[in-house]
Design a protein around this motif. Sequence first.
Motif, PDB file in Angstrom:
ATOM      1  N   LYS A  20     -12.877  24.751  14.952  1.00 45.96           N
ATOM      2  CA  LYS A  20     -14.104  24.870  15.730  1.00 45.96           C
ATOM      3  C   LYS A  20     -15.284  24.283  14.952  1.00 45.96           C
ATOM      4  O   LYS A  20     -15.623  24.733  13.860  1.00 45.96           O
ATOM      5  CB  LYS A  20     -14.374  26.344  16.045  1.00 45.96           C
ATOM      6  CG  LYS A  20     -15.576  26.598  16.930  1.00 45.96           C
ATOM      7  CD  LYS A  20     -15.667  28.084  17.255  1.00 45.96           C
ATOM      8  CE  LYS A  20     -16.799  28.398  18.199  1.00 45.96           C
ATOM      9  NZ  LYS A  20     -16.858  29.843  18.507  1.00 45.96           N
ATOM     10  N   PHE A  71     -18.167  21.380  25.366  1.00 43.94           N
ATOM     11  CA  PHE A  71     -17.281  21.020  24.259  1.00 43.94           C
ATOM     12  C   PHE A  71     -16.331  19.899  24.632  1.00 43.94           C
ATOM     13  O   PHE A  71     -16.080  19.618  25.791  1.00 43.94           O
ATOM     14  CB  PHE A  71     -16.515  22.246  23.741  1.00 43.94           C
ATOM     15  CG  PHE A  71     -15.325  22.664  24.573  1.00 43.94           C
ATOM     16  CD1 PHE A  71     -14.066  22.133  24.327  1.00 43.94           C
ATOM     17  CD2 PHE A  71     -15.456  23.611  25.580  1.00 43.94           C
ATOM     18  CE1 PHE A  71     -12.964  22.531  25.075  1.00 43.94           C
ATOM     19  CE2 PHE A  71     -14.374  24.015  26.327  1.00 43.94           C
ATOM     20  CZ  PHE A  71     -13.118  23.470  26.081  1.00 43.94           C
ATOM     21  N   SER A 101     -10.987  29.299  24.691  1.00 50.46           N
ATOM     22  CA  SER A 101     -12.308  28.685  24.603  1.00 50.46           C
ATOM     23  C   SER A 101     -12.864  28.390  25.983  1.00 50.46           C
ATOM     24  O   SER A 101     -14.063  28.544  26.228  1.00 50.46           O
ATOM     25  CB  SER A 101     -12.229  27.397  23.779  1.00 50.46           C
ATOM     26  OG  SER A 101     -11.855  27.690  22.458  1.00 50.46           O
ATOM     27  N   TRP A 120     -18.286  21.574  19.658  1.00 53.06           N
ATOM     28  CA  TRP A 120     -19.200  22.291  20.548  1.00 53.06           C
ATOM     29  C   TRP A 120     -20.605  21.703  20.447  1.00 53.06           C
ATOM     30  O   TRP A 120     -21.183  21.603  19.373  1.00 53.06           O
ATOM     31  CB  TRP A 120     -19.248  23.771  20.176  1.00 53.06           C
ATOM     32  CG  TRP A 120     -18.008  24.509  20.550  1.00 53.06           C
ATOM     33  CD1 TRP A 120     -16.911  24.728  19.760  1.00 53.06           C
ATOM     34  CD2 TRP A 120     -17.729  25.122  21.810  1.00 53.06           C
ATOM     35  NE1 TRP A 120     -15.975  25.442  20.458  1.00 53.06           N
ATOM     36  CE2 TRP A 120     -16.446  25.698  21.716  1.00 53.06           C
ATOM     37  CE3 TRP A 120     -18.442  25.236  23.005  1.00 53.06           C
ATOM     38  CZ2 TRP A 120     -15.861  26.380  22.766  1.00 53.06           C
ATOM     39  CZ3 TRP A 120     -17.857  25.920  24.057  1.00 53.06           C
ATOM     40  CH2 TRP A 120     -16.580  26.483  23.940  1.00 53.06           C
ATOM     41  N   ASP A 121     -21.115  21.341  21.602  1.00 52.27           N
ATOM     42  CA  ASP A 121     -22.500  20.877  21.737  1.00 52.27           C
ATOM     43  C   ASP A 121     -23.315  22.071  22.210  1.00 52.27           C
ATOM     44  O   ASP A 121     -23.144  22.543  23.336  1.00 52.27           O
ATOM     45  CB  ASP A 121     -22.540  19.737  22.756  1.00 52.27           C
ATOM     46  CG  ASP A 121     -23.959  19.315  23.136  1.00 52.27           C
ATOM     47  OD1 ASP A 121     -24.901  19.660  22.408  1.00 52.27           O
ATOM     48  OD2 ASP A 121     -24.097  18.646  24.174  1.00 52.27           O
ATOM     49  N   THR A 122     -24.187  22.590  21.355  1.00 52.70           N
ATOM     50  CA  THR A 122     -24.928  23.813  21.651  1.00 52.70           C
ATOM     51  C   THR A 122     -26.380  23.500  21.948  1.00 52.70           C
ATOM     52  O   THR A 122     -26.995  22.674  21.284  1.00 52.70           O
ATOM     53  CB  THR A 122     -24.864  24.793  20.473  1.00 52.70           C
ATOM     54  OG1 THR A 122     -25.408  24.169  19.307  1.00 52.70           O
ATOM     55  CG2 THR A 122     -23.416  25.198  20.183  1.00 52.70           C
ATOM     56  N   GLN A 162     -12.280  21.059  17.817  1.00 44.06           N
ATOM     57  CA  GLN A 162     -12.951  21.539  19.025  1.00 44.06           C
ATOM     58  C   GLN A 162     -14.450  21.432  18.761  1.00 44.06           C
ATOM     59  O   GLN A 162     -15.012  22.183  17.977  1.00 44.06           O
ATOM     60  CB  GLN A 162     -12.547  22.980  19.296  1.00 44.06           C
ATOM     61  CG  GLN A 162     -13.063  23.545  20.598  1.00 44.06           C
ATOM     62  CD  GLN A 162     -12.773  25.019  20.690  1.00 44.06           C
ATOM     63  OE1 GLN A 162     -13.438  25.811  20.035  1.00 44.06           O
ATOM     64  NE2 GLN A 162     -11.787  25.399  21.476  1.00 44.06           N
TER      65      GLN A 162
END
Length: 220
Positions: free
Chosen positions: A19, A55, A192, A72-74, A70
């Motif tokens: 992640k 993601f 996820s 993740w665009d937050t 994995q």
Amino acid sequence: MMNGFDDDDLRKSSQSLYKVLIVGETNVGKTCLLRRYSEGTSSEMQTKATLGLDFRVKTIEVDGRTMKLQLWDTSGQERFRSMTRSYYRGAVGILLTYDVTQEKTFRTLNDWLKDIERNAPEDVELIIVGNKCDSDARVIATETGSQFAIQRNLTFFETSAKTNINVNNAFETLAQAMAANSRPRAGTMQESSNRLNRALSSTAHLSSSEKQQKSRCSPC
């Protein structure tokens, strides 16, 4: 289908993932970095601000070892910060990103580092990324970003998602550190996906005026 994966793909995958979070203020180019690295897309278009979380998954080879990242665009927007904090759990790597053309995004790096220290695993791998280094509107010098990272014993890259400068180098350097020091902690793609759906359901009450505001585009 969600983010390029259909439901069957999500159900069938049971592999553990590494992640990786891309965090930072809104409009620093996190989505463009994600797309450039995961899809190889030309990020010359403008992109909408991410609403909450998104993601992608990318499989790479590191020193003969297969790693499924994995990514993740937050969202950097304040209303989504509590959601972002919950996703620090289980993170193996983090790209903390600022925009070299926007001084505020650099000034808030310490706030993001405090968030990471409070919420991420102690052994998370972290690098600092100064994005949009191709721009003529730069206000943060390369040396300034480099010194910030050196003082905190962190790796530093300047990148351009638009012109594909150092994007692969940044992600793959992070992946090498993760491979050397960490184990997969992301769970399965189905888990996820379930978390993403729960998280995004909390944004369904956006008013029409908020949606209009969030849909404004920013360059990569």
